[in-house]
Design a protein around this motif. Sequence first.
Motif, PDB file in Angstrom:
ATOM      1  N   ALA A 150      31.639 -15.294 -49.917  1.00  0.00           N
ATOM      2  CA  ALA A 150      31.143 -16.665 -49.968  1.00  0.00           C
ATOM      3  C   ALA A 150      30.815 -17.215 -48.587  1.00  0.00           C
ATOM      4  CB  ALA A 150      32.174 -17.561 -50.657  1.00  0.00           C
ATOM      5  N   ASP A 151      31.378 -16.614 -47.543  1.00  0.00           N
ATOM      6  CA  ASP A 151      31.082 -17.063 -46.182  1.00  0.00           C
ATOM      7  C   ASP A 151      30.034 -16.182 -45.504  1.00  0.00           C
ATOM      8  OD1 ASP A 151      32.570 -14.775 -45.848  1.00  0.00           O
ATOM      9  OD2 ASP A 151      34.101 -15.687 -44.556  1.00  0.00           O
ATOM     10  N   GLY A 152      29.394 -15.298 -46.294  1.00  0.00           N
ATOM     11  CA  GLY A 152      28.337 -14.460 -45.750  1.00  0.00           C
ATOM     12  C   GLY A 152      28.808 -13.223 -45.019  1.00  0.00           C
ATOM     13  N   ARG A 153      30.114 -12.989 -44.997  1.00  0.00           N
ATOM     14  CA  ARG A 153      30.674 -11.821 -44.318  1.00  0.00           C
ATOM     15  C   ARG A 153      31.264 -10.859 -45.331  1.00  0.00           C
ATOM     16  NH1 ARG A 153      35.191 -14.315 -41.117  1.00  0.00           N
ATOM     17  NH2 ARG A 153      35.546 -12.134 -40.536  1.00  0.00           N
ATOM     18  N   PRO A 154      31.313  -9.545 -45.021  1.00  0.00           N
ATOM     19  CA  PRO A 154      31.890  -8.573 -45.961  1.00  0.00           C
ATOM     20  C   PRO A 154      33.412  -8.632 -45.983  1.00  0.00           C
ATOM     21  CG  PRO A 154      31.210  -7.474 -43.954  1.00  0.00           C
ATOM     22  CD  PRO A 154      30.743  -8.911 -43.830  1.00  0.00           C
ATOM     23  N   GLN A 155      34.002  -7.765 -46.801  1.00  0.00           N
ATOM     24  CA  GLN A 155      35.460  -7.688 -46.989  1.00  0.00           C
ATOM     25  C   GLN A 155      36.073  -9.017 -47.450  1.00  0.00           C
ATOM     26  OE1 GLN A 155      34.616  -6.326 -43.439  1.00  0.00           O
ATOM     27  NE2 GLN A 155      33.888  -4.647 -44.705  1.00  0.00           N
ATOM     28  N   TRP A 156      35.349  -9.724 -48.278  1.00  0.00           N
ATOM     29  CA  TRP A 156      35.816 -11.045 -48.735  1.00  0.00           C
ATOM     30  C   TRP A 156      37.130 -10.934 -49.488  1.00  0.00           C
ATOM     31  CZ3 TRP A 156      35.848 -15.859 -47.831  1.00  0.00           C
ATOM     32  CH2 TRP A 156      35.989 -16.833 -48.818  1.00  0.00           C
ATOM     33  N   TYR A 157      37.221  -9.972 -50.416  1.00  0.00           N
ATOM     34  CA  TYR A 157      38.443  -9.798 -51.197  1.00  0.00           C
ATOM     35  C   TYR A 157      39.628  -9.436 -50.309  1.00  0.00           C
ATOM     36  CZ  TYR A 157      41.726  -7.286 -54.267  1.00  0.00           C
ATOM     37  OH  TYR A 157      42.855  -6.817 -54.903  1.00  0.00           O
ATOM     38  N   SER A 158      39.484  -8.409 -49.486  1.00  0.00           N
ATOM     39  CA  SER A 158      40.623  -7.975 -48.682  1.00  0.00           C
ATOM     40  C   SER A 158      41.009  -9.027 -47.650  1.00  0.00           C
ATOM     41  CB  SER A 158      40.324  -6.638 -47.998  1.00  0.00           C
ATOM     42  OG  SER A 158      39.244  -6.738 -47.104  1.00  0.00           O
TER      43      SER A 158
ATOM     44  N   GLY B 105      34.258 -19.965 -55.637  1.00  0.00           N
ATOM     45  CA  GLY B 105      34.578 -19.505 -56.982  1.00  0.00           C
ATOM     46  C   GLY B 105      34.203 -20.444 -58.097  1.00  0.00           C
ATOM     47  N   CYS B 106      33.880 -21.703 -57.774  1.00  0.00           N
ATOM     48  CA  CYS B 106      33.548 -22.677 -58.810  1.00  0.00           C
ATOM     49  C   CYS B 106      32.075 -22.534 -59.190  1.00  0.00           C
ATOM     50  CB  CYS B 106      33.834 -24.083 -58.301  1.00  0.00           C
ATOM     51  SG  CYS B 106      33.526 -25.381 -59.528  1.00  0.00           S
ATOM     52  N   GLY B 107      31.800 -22.491 -60.483  1.00  0.00           N
ATOM     53  CA  GLY B 107      30.428 -22.390 -60.956  1.00  0.00           C
ATOM     54  C   GLY B 107      30.300 -22.951 -62.356  1.00  0.00           C
ATOM     55  N   VAL B 108      29.083 -23.282 -62.765  1.00  0.00           N
ATOM     56  CA  VAL B 108      28.827 -23.900 -64.058  1.00  0.00           C
ATOM     57  C   VAL B 108      28.034 -22.942 -64.937  1.00  0.00           C
ATOM     58  CG1 VAL B 108      27.797 -25.877 -65.245  1.00  0.00           C
ATOM     59  CG2 VAL B 108      28.811 -26.181 -62.975  1.00  0.00           C
ATOM     60  N   ASN B 109      28.545 -22.696 -66.147  1.00  0.00           N
ATOM     61  CA  ASN B 109      27.849 -21.878 -67.149  1.00  0.00           C
ATOM     62  C   ASN B 109      27.520 -20.472 -66.661  1.00  0.00           C
ATOM     63  OD1 ASN B 109      27.983 -24.024 -68.918  1.00  0.00           O
ATOM     64  ND2 ASN B 109      25.896 -24.729 -68.496  1.00  0.00           N
ATOM     65  N   GLY B 110      28.384 -19.930 -65.817  1.00  0.00           N
ATOM     66  CA  GLY B 110      28.186 -18.574 -65.338  1.00  0.00           C
ATOM     67  C   GLY B 110      27.340 -18.457 -64.096  1.00  0.00           C
ATOM     68  N   GLU B 111      26.848 -19.595 -63.601  1.00  0.00           N
ATOM     69  CA  GLU B 111      26.086 -19.547 -62.350  1.00  0.00           C
ATOM     70  C   GLU B 111      27.035 -19.281 -61.190  1.00  0.00           C
ATOM     71  OE1 GLU B 111      23.959 -23.163 -61.971  1.00  0.00           O
ATOM     72  OE2 GLU B 111      22.727 -22.839 -63.760  1.00  0.00           O
ATOM     73  N   LEU B 112      26.581 -18.495 -60.228  1.00  0.00           N
ATOM     74  CA  LEU B 112      27.439 -18.081 -59.120  1.00  0.00           C
ATOM     75  C   LEU B 112      27.576 -19.199 -58.097  1.00  0.00           C
ATOM     76  CD1 LEU B 112      25.970 -14.499 -58.653  1.00  0.00           C
ATOM     77  CD2 LEU B 112      27.883 -15.224 -60.092  1.00  0.00           C
ATOM     78  N   CYS B 113      28.745 -19.224 -57.420  1.00  0.00           N
ATOM     79  CA  CYS B 113      28.999 -20.296 -56.459  1.00  0.00           C
ATOM     80  C   CYS B 113      28.105 -20.157 -55.224  1.00  0.00           C
ATOM     81  CB  CYS B 113      30.482 -20.333 -56.060  1.00  0.00           C
ATOM     82  SG  CYS B 113      31.083 -18.849 -55.214  1.00  0.00           S
ATOM     83  N   VAL B 114      27.729 -18.911 -54.874  1.00  0.00           N
ATOM     84  CA  VAL B 114      26.823 -18.660 -53.764  1.00  0.00           C
ATOM     85  C   VAL B 114      25.738 -17.710 -54.269  1.00  0.00           C
ATOM     86  CG1 VAL B 114      26.603 -17.958 -51.345  1.00  0.00           C
ATOM     87  CG2 VAL B 114      28.767 -18.882 -52.165  1.00  0.00           C
TER      88      VAL B 114
END
Length: 337
Positions: A189-197, A323-332
């Motif tokens: 979401a911040d444009g950088r990889p390894q977001w999960y880890s 992580g917030c989105g409406v009707n399945g639309e992605l947050c980013v």
Amino acid sequence: MLYLSFGGPEGHEEVRPFLENVTRGRNVPPERLDEVAEHYHHFGGVSPINRLNREIMSSLEGELAERGLNLPVYFGNRNWHPMVEDTVERMAADGVRRALVFATSAWGGYSGCRQYHEDIARARSAVGEQRAPELVKLRQFYDHPLFVAANADAVTRAYAALPEDVRAQARLVFTAHSVPLSAEERSGADGRPQWYSRQVQEAARLVAEAVGVTGYDLVWQSRSGPPSVPWLEPDICDHLEQLPTRGVPAVVTSPVGFVSDHLEVVWDLDNEAAEKADELGLGFARAETAGTDPRYARMIAELVSEHVEDQRVRKLSPLVTAGCGVNGELCVPQGCC
């Protein structure tokens, strides 16, 4: 409100169909499914995840009522009954026009967040765009103060369960579900990889800091797929083998990457990791997951209040809120993990 989770079998005859749902389209060999199925059959073919989710939902309803938010809480799963498509159909039949969605994952990444957006979109499509309620997914919560506090107190109790003569020298080891390295390389979401880890690392840091532990490790568990595909490492059991060489007499494991004691936690940690520790002569204690703590349901109610009452966002890390989105639309949309 929709409580959206992963799902799990509740009888021997449900195990194989459930695993086929989980692995559909992933080319997992049948022999691997047979191996994992034995883990479920070891526990009577029942994963504790549905029971635990129902218990959390009951606590959540009480928390919402205390806040004057008398919202019905519906239960839907991605991979097993009650399926989310059936639940959203029932919500539509009940006249629900707008609902918040709590997904039982604290994290970003494909399986932890994006796939839940896909679940929401698929369920609405199955019901029909005109009939389906608007569904608003709540944000990721790995750094929420109540989530951190629940995990920290569980770690403290695990330390207390160790013999006193090894307690002070015990190594704190956090675990989370491994993912393929290819998934880790996607932008977050911040444009950088390894977001999960990076999120898991931040949660581990926050919990360790709350406990007062300065030295700890973060490792991974529950990988699947062909050995040729690289995943996040080291695995918990491989890591345990290294600890005696460093003079570590005991270990406290904290499954910070999981929100409830479902089968991957009780098999991978309470069975495989515990047996490995015993083989190595290591003292072993496993912290409970946050979902058993009353603060977990309270946290969900706070996430609801952020939308219903415009309550401020409470978070402890400097990472962006997502992580917030409406009707399945992605947050980013242009850079989602």
